[in-house]
Design a protein around this motif. Structure first.
Motif, mmCIF file in Angstrom:
data_model
loop_
_atom_site.group_PDB
_atom_site.id
_atom_site.type_symbol
_atom_site.label_atom_id
_atom_site.label_comp_id
_atom_site.label_asym_id
_atom_site.label_seq_id
_atom_site.Cartn_x
_atom_site.Cartn_y
_atom_site.Cartn_z
ATOM 1 N N VAL A 51 0.855 -1.184 0.000
ATOM 2 C CA VAL A 51 0.000 0.000 0.000
ATOM 3 C C VAL A 51 0.886 1.228 0.000
ATOM 4 O O VAL A 51 1.866 1.298 0.741
ATOM 5 C CB VAL A 51 -0.918 0.014 1.242
ATOM 6 N N ASP A 52 0.556 2.188 -0.829
ATOM 7 C CA ASP A 52 1.259 3.464 -0.869
ATOM 8 C C ASP A 52 0.358 4.502 -0.191
ATOM 9 O O ASP A 52 -0.743 4.765 -0.656
ATOM 10 C CB ASP A 52 1.548 3.858 -2.316
ATOM 11 N N ILE A 53 0.827 5.058 0.930
ATOM 12 C CA ILE A 53 0.045 6.055 1.669
ATOM 13 C C ILE A 53 0.556 7.434 1.273
ATOM 14 O O ILE A 53 1.741 7.725 1.415
ATOM 15 C CB ILE A 53 0.175 5.841 3.181
ATOM 16 N N VAL A 55 -0.019 11.608 1.643
ATOM 17 C CA VAL A 55 -0.618 12.756 2.328
ATOM 18 C C VAL A 55 -0.292 13.967 1.456
ATOM 19 O O VAL A 55 0.797 14.529 1.548
ATOM 20 C CB VAL A 55 -0.056 12.922 3.755
ATOM 21 N N VAL A 75 -3.476 2.505 -3.232
ATOM 22 C CA VAL A 75 -3.118 3.864 -2.814
ATOM 23 C C VAL A 75 -4.119 4.332 -1.771
ATOM 24 O O VAL A 75 -5.330 4.287 -1.999
ATOM 25 C CB VAL A 75 -3.107 4.826 -4.022
ATOM 26 N N MET A 76 -3.596 4.771 -0.635
ATOM 27 C CA MET A 76 -4.425 5.354 0.412
ATOM 28 C C MET A 76 -4.069 6.839 0.495
ATOM 29 O O MET A 76 -2.931 7.187 0.769
ATOM 30 C CB MET A 76 -4.175 4.666 1.751
ATOM 31 N N VAL A 77 -5.041 7.696 0.244
ATOM 32 C CA VAL A 77 -4.834 9.144 0.247
ATOM 33 C C VAL A 77 -5.461 9.708 1.519
ATOM 34 O O VAL A 77 -6.657 9.523 1.755
ATOM 35 C CB VAL A 77 -5.461 9.801 -1.004
ATOM 36 N N VAL A 78 -4.647 10.372 2.324
ATOM 37 C CA VAL A 78 -5.121 10.976 3.572
ATOM 38 C C VAL A 78 -5.263 12.475 3.336
ATOM 39 O O VAL A 78 -4.283 13.182 3.171
ATOM 40 C CB VAL A 78 -4.139 10.679 4.728
ATOM 41 N N VAL A 113 -10.120 10.087 4.253
ATOM 42 C CA VAL A 113 -9.328 8.975 3.726
ATOM 43 C C VAL A 113 -9.988 8.409 2.474
ATOM 44 O O VAL A 113 -11.170 8.070 2.475
ATOM 45 C CB VAL A 113 -9.157 7.868 4.789
ATOM 46 N N ILE A 115 -9.382 5.411 -0.508
ATOM 47 C CA ILE A 115 -8.642 4.212 -0.887
ATOM 48 C C ILE A 115 -8.897 3.942 -2.363
ATOM 49 O O ILE A 115 -10.050 3.818 -2.790
ATOM 50 C CB ILE A 115 -9.052 2.994 -0.045
#
Length: 140
Positions: A51-53, A55, A75-78, A113, A115
């Motif tokens: 997973v690529d987080i 921010v 991809v997890m975008v915060v 968040v 995803i």
């Protein structure tokens, strides 16, 4: 000579002939170059849990998220307070379009968040009913 003996002779002649095999030539490779084995499997199916987080600090960071999605990563975008609401909205729209083009899936967990997954990953949401008396994590 009978018909049966001619048929047996023809059948034997068909089985005695050696079958010509196709020759396979190895492609020329430079020294140190990786050689995939027969039936090699792409790396994404071997390690699907990466997973690529991200921010983001600006709208321009959407490119990094789309590049990671293109490489087959989740991809997890915060979207916290580091971007204002207008930029966050544009970011979600851009990522939704990229996910659509990649035949993937996107899910907005809460207001902060996002995803995004490629087509090789499925998202399943646990739909358990809320039970009172069990503490839930509120986050930082």
């Amino acid at each position: 000579m009978s018909f049966l003996s001619k048929g047996i002779r023809w059948l034997k002649s068909q089985m005695d002939d050696p079958v010509e095999e196709e020759s396979y030539e190895e492609p020329e490779r430079e020294e140190g170059e990786d050689v995939p084995g027969p039936g090699a499997v792409p790396a994404r199916t071997i390690r699907p849990l990466e997973v690529d987080i991200i921010v983001p600090g600006s709208y321009g960071d959407a490119r990094h998220a789309v590049d990671a999605l293109e490489r087959g990563m989740t991809v997890m975008v915060v979207l916290n307070d580091n971007v204002d609401d207008e930029v966050a909205s544009r970011f979600v729209d851009f990522m939704s379009g990229a996910v659509y083009m990649a035949h993937g899936d996107v899910m907005l967990l809460n207001d902060d968040v996002l995803i995004c997954v490629p087509s090789t990953v499925d998202i399943h949401e646990d739909r358990l009913a809320f039970v009172s008396g069990i503490p839930t994590w509120k986050g930082p």
